[in-house]
Design a protein around this motif. Structure first.
Motif, PDB file in Angstrom:
ATOM      1  N   ASN A  82      47.113  10.073 -35.581  1.00  0.00           N
ATOM      2  CA  ASN A  82      46.357   9.025 -36.379  1.00  0.00           C
ATOM      3  C   ASN A  82      46.664   7.769 -36.091  1.00  0.00           C
ATOM      4  N   SER A  83      47.677   7.352 -34.917  1.00  0.00           N
ATOM      5  CA  SER A  83      47.755   6.061 -34.524  1.00  0.00           C
ATOM      6  C   SER A  83      48.249   5.770 -32.888  1.00  0.00           C
ATOM      7  N   GLY A  84      48.114   4.920 -32.563  1.00  0.00           N
ATOM      8  CA  GLY A  84      48.647   4.829 -30.953  1.00  0.00           C
ATOM      9  C   GLY A  84      50.117   4.905 -31.171  1.00  0.00           C
ATOM     10  N   THR A  85      50.721   4.249 -32.180  1.00  0.00           N
ATOM     11  CA  THR A  85      52.193   3.977 -32.129  1.00  0.00           C
ATOM     12  C   THR A  85      52.651   5.526 -32.451  1.00  0.00           C
ATOM     13  N   ALA A  86      52.147   6.251 -33.304  1.00  0.00           N
ATOM     14  CA  ALA A  86      52.817   7.595 -33.463  1.00  0.00           C
ATOM     15  C   ALA A  86      52.488   8.201 -32.069  1.00  0.00           C
ATOM     16  N   ALA A  87      51.436   8.150 -31.392  1.00  0.00           N
ATOM     17  CA  ALA A  87      51.383   8.643 -30.157  1.00  0.00           C
ATOM     18  C   ALA A  87      52.491   8.431 -29.049  1.00  0.00           C
ATOM     19  N   LEU A  88      52.710   7.326 -29.010  1.00  0.00           N
ATOM     20  CA  LEU A  88      54.108   6.943 -28.100  1.00  0.00           C
ATOM     21  C   LEU A  88      55.110   7.412 -28.608  1.00  0.00           C
ATOM     22  N   SER A  89      55.298   7.648 -30.048  1.00  0.00           N
ATOM     23  CA  SER A  89      56.779   8.136 -30.292  1.00  0.00           C
ATOM     24  C   SER A  89      56.690   9.762 -30.325  1.00  0.00           C
ATOM     25  N   MET A 109      53.547  -6.371 -23.472  1.00  0.00           N
ATOM     26  CA  MET A 109      53.005  -5.285 -24.065  1.00  0.00           C
ATOM     27  C   MET A 109      52.613  -5.288 -25.478  1.00  0.00           C
ATOM     28  N   TRP A 110      52.821  -4.545 -26.245  1.00  0.00           N
ATOM     29  CA  TRP A 110      52.754  -4.623 -27.703  1.00  0.00           C
ATOM     30  C   TRP A 110      54.056  -4.055 -28.559  1.00  0.00           C
ATOM     31  N   VAL A 111      54.185  -4.573 -29.576  1.00  0.00           N
ATOM     32  CA  VAL A 111      55.563  -4.172 -30.261  1.00  0.00           C
ATOM     33  C   VAL A 111      55.598  -2.665 -30.423  1.00  0.00           C
ATOM     34  N   SER A 112      54.687  -2.078 -30.375  1.00  0.00           N
ATOM     35  CA  SER A 112      54.670  -0.388 -30.881  1.00  0.00           C
ATOM     36  C   SER A 112      55.392   0.243 -29.718  1.00  0.00           C
ATOM     37  N   CYS A 113      55.287  -0.160 -28.543  1.00  0.00           N
ATOM     38  CA  CYS A 113      55.787   0.384 -27.138  1.00  0.00           C
ATOM     39  C   CYS A 113      57.441   0.077 -27.263  1.00  0.00           C
ATOM     40  N   ILE A 114      57.778  -0.863 -27.764  1.00  0.00           N
ATOM     41  CA  ILE A 114      59.213  -0.991 -28.085  1.00  0.00           C
ATOM     42  C   ILE A 114      59.696  -0.349 -29.228  1.00  0.00           C
ATOM     43  N   LEU A 153      54.038   2.792 -18.908  1.00  0.00           N
ATOM     44  CA  LEU A 153      53.196   1.817 -18.228  1.00  0.00           C
ATOM     45  C   LEU A 153      51.794   1.457 -19.241  1.00  0.00           C
ATOM     46  N   VAL A 154      52.033   0.213 -19.505  1.00  0.00           N
ATOM     47  CA  VAL A 154      50.952  -0.291 -20.235  1.00  0.00           C
ATOM     48  C   VAL A 154      49.788  -0.914 -19.714  1.00  0.00           C
ATOM     49  N   HIS A 155      48.561  -0.156 -19.641  1.00  0.00           N
ATOM     50  CA  HIS A 155      47.245  -0.879 -19.236  1.00  0.00           C
ATOM     51  C   HIS A 155      46.955  -2.029 -20.066  1.00  0.00           C
ATOM     52  N   MET A 156      47.402  -3.327 -19.786  1.00  0.00           N
ATOM     53  CA  MET A 156      47.239  -4.475 -20.726  1.00  0.00           C
ATOM     54  C   MET A 156      45.882  -4.922 -20.923  1.00  0.00           C
ATOM     55  N   SER A 157      45.363  -5.199 -21.924  1.00  0.00           N
ATOM     56  CA  SER A 157      44.069  -6.131 -21.919  1.00  0.00           C
ATOM     57  C   SER A 157      42.707  -5.483 -21.221  1.00  0.00           C
ATOM     58  N   GLU A 179      51.384   6.708 -19.622  1.00  0.00           N
ATOM     59  CA  GLU A 179      50.442   5.673 -19.730  1.00  0.00           C
ATOM     60  C   GLU A 179      50.040   5.176 -21.130  1.00  0.00           C
ATOM     61  N   ASP A 180      50.364   3.971 -21.627  1.00  0.00           N
ATOM     62  CA  ASP A 180      49.785   3.371 -22.780  1.00  0.00           C
ATOM     63  C   ASP A 180      48.552   2.995 -22.458  1.00  0.00           C
ATOM     64  N   CYS A 181      47.453   3.741 -23.119  1.00  0.00           N
ATOM     65  CA  CYS A 181      45.942   3.127 -22.688  1.00  0.00           C
ATOM     66  C   CYS A 181      45.359   2.730 -23.991  1.00  0.00           C
ATOM     67  N   PHE A 203      46.624   6.812 -26.330  1.00  0.00           N
ATOM     68  CA  PHE A 203      45.414   5.877 -26.843  1.00  0.00           C
ATOM     69  C   PHE A 203      45.607   5.223 -28.376  1.00  0.00           C
ATOM     70  N   SER A 204      44.693   4.369 -28.679  1.00  0.00           N
ATOM     71  CA  SER A 204      44.564   3.807 -30.145  1.00  0.00           C
ATOM     72  C   SER A 204      43.175   3.694 -30.401  1.00  0.00           C
ATOM     73  N   PHE A 205      42.916   4.014 -31.787  1.00  0.00           N
ATOM     74  CA  PHE A 205      41.521   4.040 -31.917  1.00  0.00           C
ATOM     75  C   PHE A 205      41.418   2.973 -33.444  1.00  0.00           C
ATOM     76  N   GLN A 206      42.729   2.050 -33.367  1.00  0.00           N
ATOM     77  CA  GLN A 206      42.589   1.095 -34.474  1.00  0.00           C
ATOM     78  C   GLN A 206      41.626  -0.033 -34.357  1.00  0.00           C
ATOM     79  N   MET A 207      41.387  -0.673 -35.152  1.00  0.00           N
ATOM     80  CA  MET A 207      40.224  -1.441 -35.325  1.00  0.00           C
ATOM     81  C   MET A 207      39.788  -2.479 -34.033  1.00  0.00           C
ATOM     82  N   ASP A 215      41.817   3.544 -37.979  1.00  0.00           N
ATOM     83  CA  ASP A 215      43.148   4.079 -37.340  1.00  0.00           C
ATOM     84  C   ASP A 215      42.898   5.259 -36.465  1.00  0.00           C
ATOM     85  N   GLY A 216      43.877   5.544 -35.804  1.00  0.00           N
ATOM     86  CA  GLY A 216      43.530   6.905 -35.050  1.00  0.00           C
ATOM     87  C   GLY A 216      44.256   6.716 -33.799  1.00  0.00           C
ATOM     88  N   GLY A 217      44.276   7.512 -32.877  1.00  0.00           N
ATOM     89  CA  GLY A 217      44.732   7.594 -31.394  1.00  0.00           C
ATOM     90  C   GLY A 217      44.526   9.123 -30.803  1.00  0.00           C
TER      91      GLY A 217
HETATM   92  C1  LIG Z   1      49.356  -1.510 -25.853  1.00  0.00           C
HETATM   93  C2  LIG Z   1      49.448  -0.851 -27.305  1.00  0.00           C
HETATM   94  N1  LIG Z   1      50.162   0.234 -27.398  1.00  0.00           N
HETATM   95  C3  LIG Z   1      50.048   0.727 -28.981  1.00  0.00           C
HETATM   96  C4  LIG Z   1      49.103   0.221 -29.675  1.00  0.00           C
HETATM   97  C5  LIG Z   1      49.521   0.906 -31.197  1.00  0.00           C
HETATM   98  O1  LIG Z   1      48.264   1.480 -31.529  1.00  0.00           O
HETATM   99  P1  LIG Z   1      48.153   1.351 -33.082  1.00  0.00           P
HETATM  100  O2  LIG Z   1      47.866   0.164 -33.943  1.00  0.00           O
HETATM  101  O3  LIG Z   1      47.072   2.412 -33.116  1.00  0.00           O
HETATM  102  O4  LIG Z   1      49.469   2.299 -33.851  1.00  0.00           O
HETATM  103  C6  LIG Z   1      48.406  -0.913 -29.629  1.00  0.00           C
HETATM  104  C7  LIG Z   1      47.620  -1.263 -30.676  1.00  0.00           C
HETATM  105  O5  LIG Z   1      47.826  -1.806 -31.711  1.00  0.00           O
HETATM  106  C8  LIG Z   1      48.527  -1.498 -28.396  1.00  0.00           C
HETATM  107  O6  LIG Z   1      47.563  -2.653 -28.132  1.00  0.00           O
END
Ligand SMILES: Cc1ncc(COP(=O)(O)O)c(C=O)c1O
Length: 437
Positions: A82-89, A109-114, A153-157, A179-181, A203-207, A215-217
């Motif tokens: 249901n989210s990219g953040t959950a996917a990382l955890s 990166m994005w705060v979710s990684c930390i 490893l975050v594939h940024m931007s 890999e955070d895609c 992956f994230s399917f957020q907006m 939301d999703g991933g």
């Molecule tokens: C690099 C990166 N990782 C993780 C996320 C988290 O994804 P989500 O917003 O679906 O939780 C995002 C985007 O928000 C992101 O840009």
């Protein structure tokens, strides 16, 4: 046709802007929502079965999405969440990361990684970036210690950096590679889709992402055992039987789940979007590279190094300037020429306005905040080795420098030829005044 003085004068100095209608919103997948999404979502509603595992007449949208991802991108396993953040955890837990471990992650990166690393109880070890705006493999090698457990490893931007080298370093040191895609769905490098270089990818399917279900991933991985752990952890900690019911007797799968299942409604949207992903990224890539090529003769603007332009998913154009002052003034002047989206969008900005993407802009990291009264994980005895780490600005010189000197332009997925021409014209106009080009 010669331009009048008024047209030549920068809009920021009172001249006529290149355009007055806003560019489209940056949200890539959102523009492509149409009949296909409606049809699949309707099907789920008509069946009265929005749960992925069972129901009155389940449509198995999530399952179809996962299967199509494996078929399209060559993954062994794919699990929607249901989210990219959950996917990382989930990915970190699947690799058994916890207190006493360090996870190496880039400072852009994005705060979710930390947050995923900290909530796992581990310590983020920040690594510098290079001109790809992704992790610098040389700095990674320098930062690896006996505590290192995994590389995130975050594939940024929109595009990966030195992913092959980093995968090799991780392998050599026996580190897990995630890999955070989230920002790079649909990207690849030299023919290999992102998500196939590491042990697990998210992956994230957020907006704001290349495809969206609001939301999703997704989590993808190679290994069968890892996949079973991931499935149990994304759910309530247990495997399910063929009827979709929990099987708590299976002693290989008795964990603590985090409740991150994707509903079949989100699955229906994600499925329809996923079938358009190639077109969405293709549109952004071709617009972005048309802009890059049209500006390639201006030596004062350095573009982010993209190792394989054909695999770039294209949502952002990153430009680096001589110094921080010219960067801020240049981006403001381009924006004043009408190169921005509608009110509230983030179309054209200096990186210093790119918030929680940069390590020193994350107060919960610099101040080592905790979700619990005992200060976990910073206070955990197994993490005492990291008590001296200071996450404030100054830790990563290249990050700090590129943050100050770079600007970012979002590339909407429905830019017309005329929009692209306006972007090029506006940047050239500002360059002609600021750089005398
Ligand atoms: C690099 C990166 N990782 C993780 C996320 C988290 O994804 P989500 O917003 O679906 O939780 C995002 C985007 O928000 C992101 O840009």
């Amino acid at each position: 046709m010669t331009l009048t003085d008024q047209q030549q004068r920068l809009a920021i100095d009172g001249g006529t802007p290149v355009r007055t209608t806003p560019l489209p919103w940056e949200l890539p997948g959102a523009h492509w929502i149409g009949e296909e999404e409606r049809e699949l979502v309707d099907r789920v509603l008509r069946s009265k079965s929005p749960f992925r595992f069972y129901g009155i007449d389940p449509q198995f949208m999530v399952e179809t999405l996962e299967r199509e991802w494996c078929e399209t991108y060559g993954y062994n396993h794919a699990l929607a969440v249901n989210s990219g953040t959950a996917a990382l955890s989930i990915a970190l837990s699947a690799l058994e990361v916890g207190p006493g471990d360090e996870v190496l992650v880039a400072g852009y990166m994005w705060v979710s990684c930390i947050s995923a690393i900290v909530r796992a109880g581990a310590i983020p070890r920040l690594v510098d970036i290079d001109d790809t705006f992704c992790m610098d493999p040389k700095d990674l090698e320098r930062k690896i210690s006996s505590r290192s457990r995994a590389v995130l490893l975050v594939h940024m931007s929109g595009a990966p950096g030195h992913v092959t080298e980093i995968a090799e370093i991780a392998r050599k040191h026996g580190l897990g590679l995630i890999e955070d895609c989230a920002q790079a769905a649909g990207a690849s490098q030299n023919g290999t889709p992102v998500g196939r270089f590491g042990d697990i990818a998210t992956f994230s399917f957020q907006m704001n992402k290349n495809m969206t279900s609001g939301d999703g991933g997704m989590i993808v991985c190679k290994d069968d055992v890892l996949y079973r752990r991931i499935v149990a952890m994304h759910d309530l900690g247990y495997a399910r039987n063929d009827a979709g019911r929990f099987d708590p007797e299976d002693t290989t799968c008795q964990f603590w789940g985090i409740g991150a299942r994707m509903s079949d409604l989100a699955g229906a949207m994600a499925l329809a979007q996923s079938r358009k992903l190639g077109k969405i990224t293709g549109a952004m890539r071709s617009a972005k590279w048309r802009i890059r090529e049209a500006l390639s003769d201006i030596p004062d603007i350095k573009f982010r190094h993209v190792i394989d332009p054909n695999g770039d998913s294209g949502p952002f154009l990153i430009m680096t300037f001589e110094d921080a002052d010219i960067c801020s003034r240049f981006m403001a002047a381009v924006k004043a020429e009408g190169i921005h989206g509608p009110e509230g969008s983030l179309g054209c900005l200096p990186m210093r306005d790119w918030g929680l993407h940069w390590y020193f802009n994350i107060p919960s990291l610099t101040e080592k905040r905790s979700n619990t009264r005992d200060g976990f994980p910073w206070s955990h005895p197994d993490n005492a080795f990291a008590s001296q780490i200071d996450y404030h600005r100054g830790l990563l010189p290249v990050c700090d420098d590129l943050h100050d000197r770079s600007g970012l332009l979002s590339i909407a997925s429905i830019l017309t030829e005329a929009d692209v021409d306006d972007i090029v014209q506006a940047i050239r106009k500002v360059a002609s005044v600021y750089f005398n080009r």
